[in-house]
Design a protein around this motif. Structure first.
Motif, PDB file in Angstrom:
ATOM      1  N   HIS A   1      84.708   7.729   5.812  1.00 42.31           N
ATOM      2  CA  HIS A   1      83.430   8.331   6.181  1.00 42.31           C
ATOM      3  C   HIS A   1      82.848   7.615   7.407  1.00 42.31           C
ATOM      4  CE1 HIS A   1      79.819  10.576   5.057  1.00 42.31           C
ATOM      5  NE2 HIS A   1      79.100   9.501   5.308  1.00 42.31           N
ATOM      6  N   TYR A   2      82.933   6.280   7.368  1.00 43.27           N
ATOM      7  CA  TYR A   2      82.360   5.489   8.457  1.00 43.27           C
ATOM      8  C   TYR A   2      83.112   5.726   9.761  1.00 43.27           C
ATOM      9  CZ  TYR A   2      80.375   1.662  11.073  1.00 43.27           C
ATOM     10  OH  TYR A   2      79.722   0.945  12.039  1.00 43.27           O
ATOM     11  N   LEU A   3      84.460   5.654   9.679  1.00 46.55           N
ATOM     12  CA  LEU A   3      85.282   5.866  10.876  1.00 46.55           C
ATOM     13  C   LEU A   3      84.989   7.220  11.488  1.00 46.55           C
ATOM     14  CD1 LEU A   3      88.975   4.660  10.464  1.00 46.55           C
ATOM     15  CD2 LEU A   3      87.182   3.822  11.986  1.00 46.55           C
ATOM     16  N   PHE A   4      84.928   8.243  10.624  1.00 46.58           N
ATOM     17  CA  PHE A   4      84.688   9.609  11.072  1.00 46.58           C
ATOM     18  C   PHE A   4      83.374   9.685  11.848  1.00 46.58           C
ATOM     19  CE2 PHE A   4      83.075  13.932  10.247  1.00 46.58           C
ATOM     20  CZ  PHE A   4      84.129  14.664  10.794  1.00 46.58           C
ATOM     21  N   ASN A   5      82.345   9.036  11.303  1.00 43.61           N
ATOM     22  CA  ASN A   5      81.032   9.070  11.963  1.00 43.61           C
ATOM     23  C   ASN A   5      81.023   8.281  13.265  1.00 43.61           C
ATOM     24  OD1 ASN A   5      79.786  10.704  10.132  1.00 43.61           O
ATOM     25  ND2 ASN A   5      79.107   9.006   8.837  1.00 43.61           N
ATOM     26  N   VAL A   6      81.711   7.121  13.254  1.00 45.17           N
ATOM     27  CA  VAL A   6      81.708   6.277  14.458  1.00 45.17           C
ATOM     28  C   VAL A   6      82.360   7.016  15.620  1.00 45.17           C
ATOM     29  CG1 VAL A   6      82.794   4.243  15.478  1.00 45.17           C
ATOM     30  CG2 VAL A   6      81.522   4.031  13.357  1.00 45.17           C
ATOM     31  N   ILE A   7      83.445   7.730  15.330  1.00 43.81           N
ATOM     32  CA  ILE A   7      84.130   8.480  16.387  1.00 43.81           C
ATOM     33  C   ILE A   7      83.157   9.473  17.027  1.00 43.81           C
ATOM     34  CG2 ILE A   7      85.955  10.189  16.821  1.00 43.81           C
ATOM     35  CD1 ILE A   7      87.581   8.626  14.649  1.00 43.81           C
ATOM     36  N   GLN A   8      82.247   9.986  16.202  1.00 43.16           N
ATOM     37  CA  GLN A   8      81.256  10.920  16.751  1.00 43.16           C
ATOM     38  C   GLN A   8      80.033  10.208  17.315  1.00 43.16           C
ATOM     39  OE1 GLN A   8      80.920  12.978  13.035  1.00 43.16           O
ATOM     40  NE2 GLN A   8      81.901  14.796  13.888  1.00 43.16           N
ATOM     41  N   GLY A   9      80.111   8.884  17.349  1.00 47.45           N
ATOM     42  CA  GLY A   9      79.004   8.125  17.941  1.00 47.45           C
ATOM     43  C   GLY A   9      77.851   7.878  16.991  1.00 47.45           C
ATOM     44  N   ASP A  10      78.060   8.112  15.684  1.00 47.22           N
ATOM     45  CA  ASP A  10      76.981   7.901  14.721  1.00 47.22           C
ATOM     46  C   ASP A  10      77.259   6.625  13.931  1.00 47.22           C
ATOM     47  OD1 ASP A  10      75.130   7.924  12.721  1.00 47.22           O
ATOM     48  OD2 ASP A  10      75.846   9.743  11.752  1.00 47.22           O
ATOM     49  N   PHE A  11      76.413   5.615  14.130  1.00 50.84           N
ATOM     50  CA  PHE A  11      76.630   4.329  13.454  1.00 50.84           C
ATOM     51  C   PHE A  11      75.940   4.258  12.097  1.00 50.84           C
ATOM     52  CE2 PHE A  11      77.475   3.354  17.880  1.00 50.84           C
ATOM     53  CZ  PHE A  11      78.628   2.592  17.790  1.00 50.84           C
TER      54      PHE A  11
ATOM     55  N   SER B   1      67.834   4.288  12.677  1.00 48.61           N
ATOM     56  CA  SER B   1      69.292   4.337  12.596  1.00 48.61           C
ATOM     57  C   SER B   1      69.811   3.150  13.411  1.00 48.61           C
ATOM     58  CB  SER B   1      69.821   5.644  13.169  1.00 48.61           C
ATOM     59  OG  SER B   1      69.652   5.656  14.562  1.00 48.61           O
ATOM     60  N   VAL B   2      71.074   2.765  13.156  1.00 46.73           N
ATOM     61  CA  VAL B   2      71.645   1.633  13.885  1.00 46.73           C
ATOM     62  C   VAL B   2      71.656   1.929  15.388  1.00 46.73           C
ATOM     63  CG1 VAL B   2      73.755   0.296  14.222  1.00 46.73           C
ATOM     64  CG2 VAL B   2      72.957   0.821  11.923  1.00 46.73           C
ATOM     65  N   THR B   3      71.934   3.197  15.729  1.00 49.98           N
ATOM     66  CA  THR B   3      71.931   3.585  17.142  1.00 49.98           C
ATOM     67  C   THR B   3      70.549   3.353  17.765  1.00 49.98           C
ATOM     68  OG1 THR B   3      73.412   5.326  16.393  1.00 49.98           O
ATOM     69  CG2 THR B   3      72.732   5.402  18.694  1.00 49.98           C
ATOM     70  N   ASP B   4      69.489   3.707  17.033  1.00 52.02           N
ATOM     71  CA  ASP B   4      68.112   3.453  17.521  1.00 52.02           C
ATOM     72  C   ASP B   4      67.912   1.975  17.820  1.00 52.02           C
ATOM     73  OD1 ASP B   4      67.219   6.011  17.171  1.00 52.02           O
ATOM     74  OD2 ASP B   4      66.411   5.667  15.151  1.00 52.02           O
ATOM     75  N   LEU B   5      68.320   1.143  16.843  1.00 54.84           N
ATOM     76  CA  LEU B   5      68.057  -0.294  16.959  1.00 54.84           C
ATOM     77  C   LEU B   5      68.827  -0.893  18.125  1.00 54.84           C
ATOM     78  CD1 LEU B   5      68.057  -1.345  13.197  1.00 54.84           C
ATOM     79  CD2 LEU B   5      66.098  -1.201  14.720  1.00 54.84           C
ATOM     80  N   ILE B   6      70.118  -0.522  18.244  1.00 57.29           N
ATOM     81  CA  ILE B   6      70.907  -1.054  19.356  1.00 57.29           C
ATOM     82  C   ILE B   6      70.346  -0.511  20.672  1.00 57.29           C
ATOM     83  CG2 ILE B   6      73.200  -1.073  20.436  1.00 57.29           C
ATOM     84  CD1 ILE B   6      74.401  -1.234  17.693  1.00 57.29           C
ATOM     85  N   GLY B   7      69.950   0.758  20.654  1.00 58.55           N
ATOM     86  CA  GLY B   7      69.398   1.380  21.856  1.00 58.55           C
ATOM     87  C   GLY B   7      68.139   0.679  22.331  1.00 58.55           C
TER      88      GLY B   7
END
Lengths: 548, 306
Positions: free
Chosen positions: B65-75, B85-91
């Protein structure tokens, strides 16, 4: 930004002389206006720079679970009830309420002038929605259990009841809310000041999902409105114009600074960047007392630091041995030499001073330490150990300087009084919690408990035989039944008796050795006024003034 | 050149995959979970939380599930900071860390190389000894000691600079940049001095001098370029050191960068946040090393890409 592009435009267009003249003119104009504006601005803006511990976990009232989010939420939202500076309960969004004679039905009248920050009225339906949201399993609310006094709350939370409307809360009309409880819970009104019972604005939550708490989306109903949230940097809230009691609010702005490290927080305070700290570093207390004593504020807090024993395995399944170990701890030395902010030696588990309760103490409270030591040695020998045949145990704590110092001191007391061999084992926090919960290898362990609300129940319910928090394995049917009776008892004095009796049984078992009661300790600049210490450490910015 | 970059980037994919897999399983072997606290929640609440975050599924399924999401850029969502979301925080943290890191590297290179060059040109003089002694001190004092010292002196005692925070002006950046850059300035100064001394004794410099080339031109156009090589190859490790250094420095100065998320995330068992930061740092270091290789190729005619 504007300014520099302006200059470059000048440079490409005109001559240098023109430019410098224009800049000089601009600068003098700016200086002139700022000289005019600055003093009036300084008069108008009253800003409170509040150190606020770690980064808040969430500003969603039903999801928030940490102390630092709660502090902000108390300023930004308001429940049916609220608290005054001393922590006493006052009406909040509800202007009044009635309680049925059996103590099971509460009817709240919501203020006609209670409105959301977007102008919508706060309605009874908002509370119904929010409390249903709180117990709904898909919300993932860690504090949903605080709503368990409501009828069917637990059944909904554990999935037995799928119909959210079965929750014991109804809107009789827009401004009248009826609440049906499972049993009389005298702490119910106090619990309503917890964020899980705050209302949230349904349309906003549904429109933005998890991002509804961002400043640009958030609609709230408290004294302040969120305008900025930069994670790990700062959170800014400004005075709300729509809050019903806005006249009581003196501050224009509160800036909350999350600072992970108490050392950094103290430095920012000393450099004048903060008016208020969340905590102070333990290792600097004596320096602070000496140099900044006037700004150092210590007050009793609703929490107990204790050592627990694993009752399910030898050697601490022996009550005599547990008592010996508890007796031999010299709490006065610990609170005068090791933790020095003003912590109170503990002989009770429920913090003395809790409302609707008289403190119950361990029977050795009034003995001298010498007598306690003598009795400890006797009990230790009765349990089958001696100086020649010493007991060897492990004392576990989570990695932390303060815990380490205390563990070293206590193990040396045990060694001195009866010669027990103590091995100190420290584990990283989450590892420690896991080992403690399993009750397999733990023998004696460090623990601490902060009450969720101001009532003895929040301390005693830990020790129910089926409680997930009971890491000692204490299991006493009489204790369980007393707590059960108390939860059904409507008569306050009788309920108090039952709870006191229960604590008596618990203390007599010596399943835990209470060590000290926590205090809050912080730095506050002398110009911060309008606040008062209280046992819950709920200090609302609403009443604070900054008079520099 | 282009095919070289493509090849290197393609080579990075398996590296990242290994990083993700290792990190995913390593963090989960640590005892305790994201929702374990001193205040344990009732079992049904724990179950609800696990269900909301799919932690109730078998591990291999979570991994897929995680790999699938990461490939789509969703952390994924953060467990600790539940409104983000992790993307928000890193952003939100990355621009801050990047500004801090690049400024530190910039000063490390310019000041470090200048000092090193000066020391080399005045070899065995008082200046040389002073620079090298300072450099040695800079290397040996770790930044978790240097940073509090700087705040105490310039913030608390002298009151000249802010001791923490970010975003309210350049002054807030001075102390953290200094704390972060100092050890790197020291390293780079030593490296430059060493290679400069070697270059100054080499044949092509002697030839240049013999041709009667002015000393300034010889230095800037020939000697410096050659002397930079070890410094350039050091930039890969330097960027890694700046990243790990920022973890400490951001904490001490209350800077909202991503370094703090790494530490807090690991302690809180915020699986997704730690993973996000690991992947992010991994990518960053791979990219930095690639840039270093390209620059090296440009400077050193002996290295050819293709």
């Amino acid at each position: 930004m504007e300014f520099s592009t302006g200059i470059s435009r000048f440079l490409t267009k005109g001559t240098f002389v023109k430019t410098t003249r224009a800049v000089a003119l601009g600068v003098s104009l700016l200086a002139g206006t700022s000289a005019l504006v600055a003093p009036s601005l300084a008069m108008a803006e009253m800003v409170f720079n509040r150190g606020n511990g770690t980064e808040p976990g969430s500003l969603d009232p039903q999801i928030s679970e940490d102390v630092n989010s709660s502090t902000i939420l108390r300023d930004v939202f308001e429940g049916l009830t609220a608290e005054f500076t001393d922590g006493s309960l006052i009406p909040g969004q509800a202007e009044s309420w009635t309680v049925s004679p059996d103590g099971l039905i509460y009817t709240f009248k919501i203020r006609s002038d209670a409105v959301w920050s977007n102008g919508d009225p706060v309605t009874a339906q908002d509370f119904v929605y929010s409390w249903q949201r709180g117990v709904n399993p898909t919300t993932g609310s860690e504090y949903s259990f605080l709503l368990y006094p409501l009828q069917n709350a637990q059944a909904i939370a554990n999935g037995e009841e799928k119909d959210l409307s079965k929750l014991g809360v109804k809107a009789l009309d827009d401004k009248t809310l009826e609440v049906q409880l499972e049993g009389p819970a005298p702490y119910f009104l106090g619990m309503l000041t917890h964020s899980v019972a705050y209302p949230v604005h349904k349309a906003t939550v549904e429109a933005h999902g998890e991002a509804w708490t961002r400043p640009e989306n958030m609609v709230s109903n408290g004294a302040f409105n969120l305008i900025e949230w930069t994670p790990q940097s700062r959170i800014v809230a400004v005075k709300s114009d729509s809050y019903w009691n806005k006249d009581s609010v003196k501050l224009d702005k509160v800036v909350y600074y999350p600072t992970e490290s108490t050392t950094t927080e103290l430095k920012r305070y000393r450099a004048g960047e903060l008016d208020w700290t969340y905590e102070v570093p333990n290792d600097q207390i004596s320096w602070i007392k000496e140099n900044m004593g006037d700004e150092f504020h210590v007050s009793n807090y609703l929490g107990t630091y204790y050592y627990g024993f694993n009752l399910t395995k030898p050697p601490f399944n022996d009550p005599k041995l547990r008592k010996a170990f508890s007796l031999a701890i010299d709490r006065d030395i610990l609170t005068s030499k090791i933790v020095t902010a003003g912590e109170v030696p503990a002989y009770a588990f429920v913090v003395p001073g809790v409302t609707a309760y008289d403190a119950v103490y361990a029977d050795f409270k009034d003995q001298t330490q010498a007598d306690r030591d003598a009795e400890a040695l006797k009990l230790y020998e009765e349990a089958g150990y001696s100086k020649d045949k010493p007991l060897e145990i492990e004392l576990r704590y989570n990695t932390n300087d303060n815990h380490k110092k205390i563990a070293i001191a206590i193990s040396s007391m045990w060694k001195k009084v009866f010669g027990a061999k103590v091995n100190l084992v420290n584990e990283e926090f989450k590892v420690f919690l896991e080992t403690r919960k399993q009750k397999e290898v733990t023998q004696a362990f460090r623990a601490g408990w902060i009450g969720d609300y101001n009532d003895p129940n929040t301390f005693l319910e830990l020790w129910l035989s089926d409680s997930g928090l009971n890491d000692t394995g204490f299991n006493n049917p009489e204790f369980d039944s007393l707590l059960k009776q108390a939860s059904l008892e409507q008569d306050a004095p009788k309920r108090k008796e039952l709870l006191m009796k229960a604590e008596g049984i618990f203390l007599e078992s010596n399943a835990v050795a209470p060590i000290y009661h926590y205090v809050t300790k912080r730095m506050v600049k002398p110009y911060v006024k309008g606040w008062q210490s209280n046992v819950m450490d709920h200090i609302r910015s609403q009443y604070i003034t900054v008079e520099k | 050149m282009f095919s070289f970059i493509l090849k290197r980037l393609a080579g990075a994919i398996p590296t990242l995959f290994i990083i993700i897999t290792l990190a995913f399983f390593l963090i989960r072997t640590a005892p305790g979970g994201p929702f374990d606290k001193e205040r344990t929640v009732p079992p049904e609440v724990q179950a609800n939380l696990n269900a909301v975050y799919h932690l109730d599924k078998p591990l291999y399924e979570q991994y897929g599930h995680y790999l699938f999401n990461v490939i789509q850029g969703d952390f994924g969502p953060s467990f600790q900071y539940r409104d983000f979301s992790v993307t928000d925080l890193i952003g939100s943290g990355f621009p801050v860390s990047l500004t801090l890191g690049l400024t530190a590297i910039f000063f490390a290179i310019t000041i470090g190389m200048s000092l090193g060059a000066i020391a080399a040109l005045r070899q065995n003089s008082a200046i040389d000894y002073a620079v090298m002694a300072t450099a040695m001190t800079g290397i040996t004092i770790p930044n978790f000691v240097m940073a509090p010292l700087l705040t105490l002196v310039f913030g608390v005692y002298l009151g000249m600079l802010p001791v923490g925070g970010w975003g309210d002006g350049v002054s807030q950046a001075i102390l953290p940049v200094v704390a972060l850059a100092l050890p790197q300035i020291a390293y780079i100064a030593r490296l430059t001095r060493g290679s400069m001394i070697e270059v100054l004794r080499s044949n092509f410099v002697r030839t240049a001098r013999a041709k009667g080339l002015p000393e300034r031109v010889m230095l800037t156009r020939h000697a410096m370029k050659a002397a930079m090589l070890p410094v350039v190859s050091y930039l890969g490790p330097a960027s890694a050191a700046i990243i790990t250094g920022s973890v400490v420095v951001e904490q001490i100065f209350s800077i909202p960068g991503i370094g703090r998320y790494f530490v807090q995330g690991a302690l809180n068992r915020d699986y997704t946040l730690v993973m996000g930061v690991v992947i992010f740092y991994g990518t960053l270091i791979i990219v930095f090393n690639l840039i270093v290789d390209i620059v090296y190729g440009m400077l050193d005619p002996k290295v050819r890409m293709g």
